[in-house]
Design a protein around this motif. Sequence first.
Motif, PDB file in Angstrom:
ATOM      1  N   ALA A  68       0.842  -1.279  -0.232  1.00 52.04           N
ATOM      2  CA  ALA A  68      -0.064  -0.104  -0.008  1.00 52.04           C
ATOM      3  C   ALA A  68       0.791   1.145   0.111  1.00 52.04           C
ATOM      4  N   LYS A  69       1.892   1.157   0.601  1.00 59.67           N
ATOM      5  CA  LYS A  69       2.984   2.395   0.651  1.00 59.67           C
ATOM      6  C   LYS A  69       3.601   2.837  -0.669  1.00 59.67           C
ATOM      7  N   PRO A  72      -0.004   2.555  -3.986  1.00 63.44           N
ATOM      8  CA  PRO A  72      -1.293   2.998  -3.616  1.00 63.44           C
ATOM      9  C   PRO A  72      -2.553   2.861  -4.443  1.00 63.44           C
ATOM     10  N   HIS A  74      -2.844   0.394  -6.614  1.00 59.12           N
ATOM     11  CA  HIS A  74      -2.783  -1.359  -6.660  1.00 59.12           C
ATOM     12  C   HIS A  74      -4.423  -1.874  -6.052  1.00 59.12           C
ATOM     13  N   TYR A  76      -5.604  -4.083  -4.458  1.00 60.47           N
ATOM     14  CA  TYR A  76      -5.312  -4.442  -3.088  1.00 60.47           C
ATOM     15  C   TYR A  76      -5.317  -3.369  -1.973  1.00 60.47           C
ATOM     16  N   SER A  77      -4.579  -2.255  -2.534  1.00 58.18           N
ATOM     17  CA  SER A  77      -4.453  -1.227  -1.737  1.00 58.18           C
ATOM     18  C   SER A  77      -5.718  -0.373  -1.624  1.00 58.18           C
ATOM     19  N   GLY A  80      -8.061  -2.471   0.740  1.00 58.90           N
ATOM     20  CA  GLY A  80      -7.820  -2.556   2.275  1.00 58.90           C
ATOM     21  C   GLY A  80      -7.214  -4.030   2.431  1.00 58.90           C
TER      22      GLY A  80
END
Length: 423
Positions: A68-69, A72, A74, A76-77, A80
Amino acid sequence: MKFDVAIIGGGLAGLTCGIQLAEQGKRCAIISAGQSALHFSSGSLDFLSYRPDGSAIDNPLDALAELAKHSPEHPYSLLGAECVKQMAGQAERLLQDCGLHFNGSIDHNHLRVTPLGTLRATWLSPVEVPTAAINSPLSWKRIAVVGIEGFLDFQPQLAAGSLAEQGIEVTTDYLHVPALDRLRNNPSEFRATNISRVLDLPENTELLAEELVRLADDVDAVILPACIGLENAKSVSLLCARVGKPVMLVPTLPPSLLGIRMHQALRRRFQQLGGQFMPGDSVLRAEIDGQCVKKIYTRNHTDIPVVADQVVLASGSFFSNGLIAEFDRIYEPVFGLDVLDASQRGDWTQENMFSPQPYLRFGVKTDQTLRGTVGGKPLSNLYIIGAVLGGYDPLQQGCGAGVSLVTAQYVAQQILALAEVAA
């Protein structure tokens, strides 16, 4: 033609989304333009395999925070970590309910043997595929890698060379099964799926077993190209019992038996649940009123539109024409959706072909609930799933199948929740 949900695309994402919806009583149609990309896949499913530095990921769920870092955008990001975990577990159960059997779980990746004998990190692998734990060797010390005489889509010497570098004692040989002579005489027909249709016959499986008994006398396991088990899923287990030791399969060049078998199982499950599968059809255009998709027009049904309360776009990436690249632009051809890309063509690729390629991250933009946007505004009943999504690199990150399964399950859940509210 009226449906609760119309799904554009009949690959991994489209089918698993349709299955989840049909299981809950939704009337679904899948519009499928051609062969699924599963026909060209290894049959294993990646969730999140590699870090940016190329190192293999053992626990993919633990890696979601770092993802996520640095990524962002993606999928998945966007969803969550907790949501992604739930959807991945749901996908595992769905695949099992479809009669598909895998090694692996979302808690830990494992290594699978590739056609070249190398090891690649992945999430789920068909039970016939040889695997090992991350940072661990294969459990066998002596392996016979056996090809098929005249079959050019798998070279046992290449696989044996890589396995030998891992400290394994490897022998190579070729099967001589007379039942394959007719196919062998026609190279264009000598492909994995056609070979399997011959070897899956009980009498030929027995002949194959006799050959393997002879070739595997002093080894711990046998590796074959995936050319058996398409029509008769029990063929491989019968071979193992007859030979008295593990007989494992690795994928070949496409068409991939392991991928085709998965696609067939998913499509069969969808249709058993009452889903309408429309093969060989493609969506030409859509009618949008305000921020809502009202009608979909396809090539085969000309002026008879498909009408659905909810629409799911699972059309794939460039390979499946879900995204179109012209010299100066990249676009989504059905709805004209916003696309994550680079404005300058020179920024689409890296000069080094082995470097991560920027174009692999191109795809449709969505809001936080995976609704597609036009001009920054989401369409209220259009959801985007699978490879057509932007923001991730399925090759460098090793997450293509995971994105397809997770986003498919999430969107199915969103649609079902909306139906409950409306009721």
